[in-house]
Scaffold this motif. Structure first.
Motif, PDB file in Angstrom:
ATOM      1  N   PRO A 135     -21.852 -13.530  17.440  1.00  0.00           N
ATOM      2  CA  PRO A 135     -21.350 -12.243  16.956  1.00  0.00           C
ATOM      3  C   PRO A 135     -22.416 -11.154  17.035  1.00  0.00           C
ATOM      4  CG  PRO A 135     -21.788 -13.720  15.120  1.00  0.00           C
ATOM      5  CD  PRO A 135     -21.970 -14.538  16.360  1.00  0.00           C
ATOM      6  N   LYS A 136     -21.974  -9.928  17.324  1.00  0.00           N
ATOM      7  CA  LYS A 136     -22.858  -8.764  17.365  1.00  0.00           C
ATOM      8  C   LYS A 136     -22.511  -7.842  16.208  1.00  0.00           C
ATOM      9  CE  LYS A 136     -23.450  -8.809  22.398  1.00  0.00           C
ATOM     10  NZ  LYS A 136     -23.307  -8.008  23.657  1.00  0.00           N
ATOM     11  N   ILE A 137     -23.506  -7.472  15.450  1.00  0.00           N
ATOM     12  CA  ILE A 137     -23.305  -6.641  14.265  1.00  0.00           C
ATOM     13  C   ILE A 137     -24.085  -5.349  14.434  1.00  0.00           C
ATOM     14  CG2 ILE A 137     -23.534  -6.527  11.752  1.00  0.00           C
ATOM     15  CD1 ILE A 137     -23.441  -9.543  11.684  1.00  0.00           C
ATOM     16  N   ASP A 138     -23.422  -4.224  14.146  1.00  0.00           N
ATOM     17  CA  ASP A 138     -24.074  -2.921  14.190  1.00  0.00           C
ATOM     18  C   ASP A 138     -25.036  -2.799  13.011  1.00  0.00           C
ATOM     19  OD1 ASP A 138     -24.847  -0.328  14.481  1.00  0.00           O
ATOM     20  OD2 ASP A 138     -22.827   0.485  14.726  1.00  0.00           O
ATOM     21  N   SER A 139     -26.301  -2.482  13.309  1.00  0.00           N
ATOM     22  CA  SER A 139     -27.321  -2.438  12.263  1.00  0.00           C
ATOM     23  C   SER A 139     -27.107  -1.294  11.288  1.00  0.00           C
ATOM     24  CB  SER A 139     -28.710  -2.307  12.894  1.00  0.00           C
ATOM     25  OG  SER A 139     -28.773  -1.152  13.721  1.00  0.00           O
ATOM     26  N   THR A 140     -26.432  -0.242  11.719  1.00  0.00           N
ATOM     27  CA  THR A 140     -26.235   0.919  10.842  1.00  0.00           C
ATOM     28  C   THR A 140     -24.980   0.791   9.984  1.00  0.00           C
ATOM     29  OG1 THR A 140     -25.083   2.060  12.639  1.00  0.00           O
ATOM     30  CG2 THR A 140     -27.474   2.440  12.408  1.00  0.00           C
ATOM     31  N   LEU A 184     -19.279  -5.821  16.428  1.00  0.00           N
ATOM     32  CA  LEU A 184     -19.060  -5.187  17.720  1.00  0.00           C
ATOM     33  C   LEU A 184     -18.435  -6.189  18.687  1.00  0.00           C
ATOM     34  CD1 LEU A 184     -22.513  -3.359  18.053  1.00  0.00           C
ATOM     35  CD2 LEU A 184     -20.356  -2.424  17.177  1.00  0.00           C
ATOM     36  N   GLU A 185     -17.907  -5.669  19.792  1.00  0.00           N
ATOM     37  CA  GLU A 185     -17.312  -6.538  20.803  1.00  0.00           C
ATOM     38  C   GLU A 185     -18.410  -7.385  21.443  1.00  0.00           C
ATOM     39  OE1 GLU A 185     -15.087  -4.382  23.625  1.00  0.00           O
ATOM     40  OE2 GLU A 185     -13.636  -3.577  22.184  1.00  0.00           O
ATOM     41  N   ASN A 186     -18.162  -8.677  21.503  1.00  0.00           N
ATOM     42  CA  ASN A 186     -19.143  -9.606  22.069  1.00  0.00           C
ATOM     43  C   ASN A 186     -18.630 -10.376  23.276  1.00  0.00           C
ATOM     44  OD1 ASN A 186     -17.291 -11.136  20.690  1.00  0.00           O
ATOM     45  ND2 ASN A 186     -18.783 -12.485  19.718  1.00  0.00           N
ATOM     46  N   GLY A 187     -17.461 -10.010  23.779  1.00  0.00           N
ATOM     47  CA  GLY A 187     -16.923 -10.668  24.965  1.00  0.00           C
ATOM     48  C   GLY A 187     -16.203 -11.967  24.696  1.00  0.00           C
ATOM     49  N   GLN A 188     -15.890 -12.268  23.432  1.00  0.00           N
ATOM     50  CA  GLN A 188     -15.239 -13.532  23.119  1.00  0.00           C
ATOM     51  C   GLN A 188     -13.805 -13.574  23.632  1.00  0.00           C
ATOM     52  OE1 GLN A 188     -16.339 -16.365  22.006  1.00  0.00           O
ATOM     53  NE2 GLN A 188     -14.284 -17.245  22.052  1.00  0.00           N
ATOM     54  N   LEU A 189     -13.157 -12.401  23.715  1.00  0.00           N
ATOM     55  CA  LEU A 189     -11.776 -12.378  24.204  1.00  0.00           C
ATOM     56  C   LEU A 189     -11.715 -12.838  25.657  1.00  0.00           C
ATOM     57  CD1 LEU A 189      -8.876 -11.683  23.432  1.00  0.00           C
ATOM     58  CD2 LEU A 189      -9.268  -9.376  24.269  1.00  0.00           C
TER      59      LEU A 189
END
Length: 470
Positions: A323-328, A333-338
């Protein structure tokens, strides 16, 4: 050498009822034994406070010094060995020793042969052993419809022509599609329920098998590259398209699945709808199995041959994206799992592991040599000069940046796999490389009853259908 022959049973209506009842009783007992083992495991890891007793004096004791409850199912986990010393029983031995108590308290379990109950306990123990070794998750109980089979040990089942005698069920006919070869001994026999009836799987053993080919006796070798669009690419220049059996039935499966979900829970129509879905799944499995066996025979068409595959980590390839998480904002965020989900489904449909196992079986029967190599950079390495670069490959085209070699990318990877395998085995063969510069587009049908299955072949060298299938 071990083989498994599967035959379809033809039980009577009373025998079908008996088989259904025995499977259901075994499922309930399986769940009961799973809960026993889980309670014992949790009791050791996190002792519960309460009334405890010493094993020998049976006097109440503190749980800090004794973790055996006086309300436990098994009173004495110890036994004496041949030398008279006390020895702690394994969990499997404790549950096995409790089977006579089970038949006294629940007489209807006498209908099931004791060996079948013991095989069920071994399934429970194998699940926990895999969990303790870190190979799988902790075993779980099975719902109705998830427990389908039971097994007999060697010597319990008798065969006579096209009839089989199952202890506890009786004699019944089966469809003898092929005879047991001479010299084979019947080992474990497993009775399994499928969507279209009952089957018996006979495990056979033969000690007189061909010797495995030594590297010095190899006269030919092929490398096989696995893929999604093309399920295999062979170093000889042949390419086999992936039939994608599951994808062909996906639309029908989704429609039937939505229709089944709308049915009333517990109704006959709902059971019929899900039975139809199970038949679709079974059809896909049979199609894939038939296709892979024919493909395995094709790869083993030559004698004294070395078949080299790449040792892919399929489980790692199908892992979820991190998973990608926005630090702010802290949002995901979209991580290409779809997109990865579709790739995972295609890998599962290709079933590379099952194909390799079938190739191993046929190679062992014919005495061929099977070998696997590290797949690192096989698709980026040039088969002519050995130069490795990620920019050498552009989709299905391979253009070496060092020597200018132009080839089909998948077939070039298969040649690299063959070269690496021969080098690891210390085999020197003079093989004339014939690598097309593009993916062949001419195709032939694998069989007349499956128009969707196609095989790509090199232009100008068409294969006969009999050569492909046999």
């Amino acid at each position: 050498m071990l083989l498994a022959y599967v035959y379809k049973l033809d039980p009577s209506s009373s025998q079908k009822k008996e088989l259904e009842e025995q499977v259901e009783m075994l499922r309930l007992q399986y769940n009961f034994r799973i809960r026993e083992r889980l309670d014992a495991y949790r009791q050791v890891t996190f002792p519960a406070m309460g009334d405890y007793c010493d094993i020998y004096s049976r006097a109440e004791s503190s749980p800090l010094s004794c973790s055996v409850s006086k309300n436990a199912l098994y009173g004495n986990p110890w036994t004496r060995d041949k030398n008279g010393f006390w020895k702690k029983r394994s969990p499997l031995a404790q549950q096995d020793a409790d089977l006579p108590n089970l038949k006294r308290e629940r007489p209807w379990y006498k209908r099931i042969q004791h060996h079948v109950l013991q095989q069920m306990l071994r399934r429970v123990d194998e699940g926990f052993q895999r969990f303790f070794q870190g190979l799988s998750a902790i075993p779980k109980t099975k719902r109705r419809g998830q427990y389908h089979s039971f097994s007999y040990p060697p010597g319990d089942v008798r065969f006579k022509g096209n009839k089989v005698r199952l202890p506890g069920v009786g004699w019944m006919r089966f469809y003898q599609s092929r005879l047991v070869p001479d010299g084979f001994k019947v080992k474990t026999v497993t009775v399994r329920r499928k969507s279209d009836g009952w089957y018996v799987s006979v495990r056979l053993e033969d000690t007189l098998v061909p010797n495995i080919l030594s590297p010095s006796e190899v006269t030919s070798a092929i490398g096989v590259d696995l893929g999604i669009k093309k399920i295999i690419s062979i170093s000889t220049g042949e390419i086999v398209a992936n039939p994608r059996f599951y994808a062909q039935q996906e639309r029908r499966r989704n429609i039937r699945s939505r229709a089944a979900n709308r049915k009333v829970k517990g109704s006959k129509n709902r059971r019929k709808a899900y039975r139809y879905l199970a038949k679709l799944e079974n059809k896909v499995g049979l199609q894939r199995q038939d296709f892979q066996w024919k493909l395995a025979h094709k790869l083993n068409s030559e004698t004294k041959c070395c078949i080299i595959f790449e040792d892919l980590n399929v489980k790692g390839m199908m892992k979820r994206c991190r998973p990608k998480i926005d630090s702010t904002t802290g949002k995901y965020l979209e991580n290409g799992q779809l997109a990865k989900r579709g790739l995972n489904r295609a890998i599962w449909d290709a079933s590379w592991g099952s194909l390799k196992e079938k190739v191993k079986v046929i190679a062992a029967k014919l005495g061929n040599l099977f070998h696997e190599i590290n797949p690192k950079h096989t698709s980026q390495e040039c088969s002519a000069c050995g130069y490795i670069s990620p920019t050498n490959r552009d989709k299905e085209k391979f253009l070496c940046e060092d020597c200018g070699n132009i080839a089909d990318a998948d077939i070039d990877a298969a040649v690299v796999i063959r070269q690496r395998g021969l080098k690891e085995l210390g085999i020197e063969l003079k093989i004339r490389e014939v690598i097309p510069e593009f993916t062949p587009k001419e195709s032939i049908k694998i069989s007349s009853d499956r128009e969707h299955q196609q095989q790509y072949v090199e232009p100008g060298k068409p294969l006969e259908i009999k050569q492909l299938l046999l």
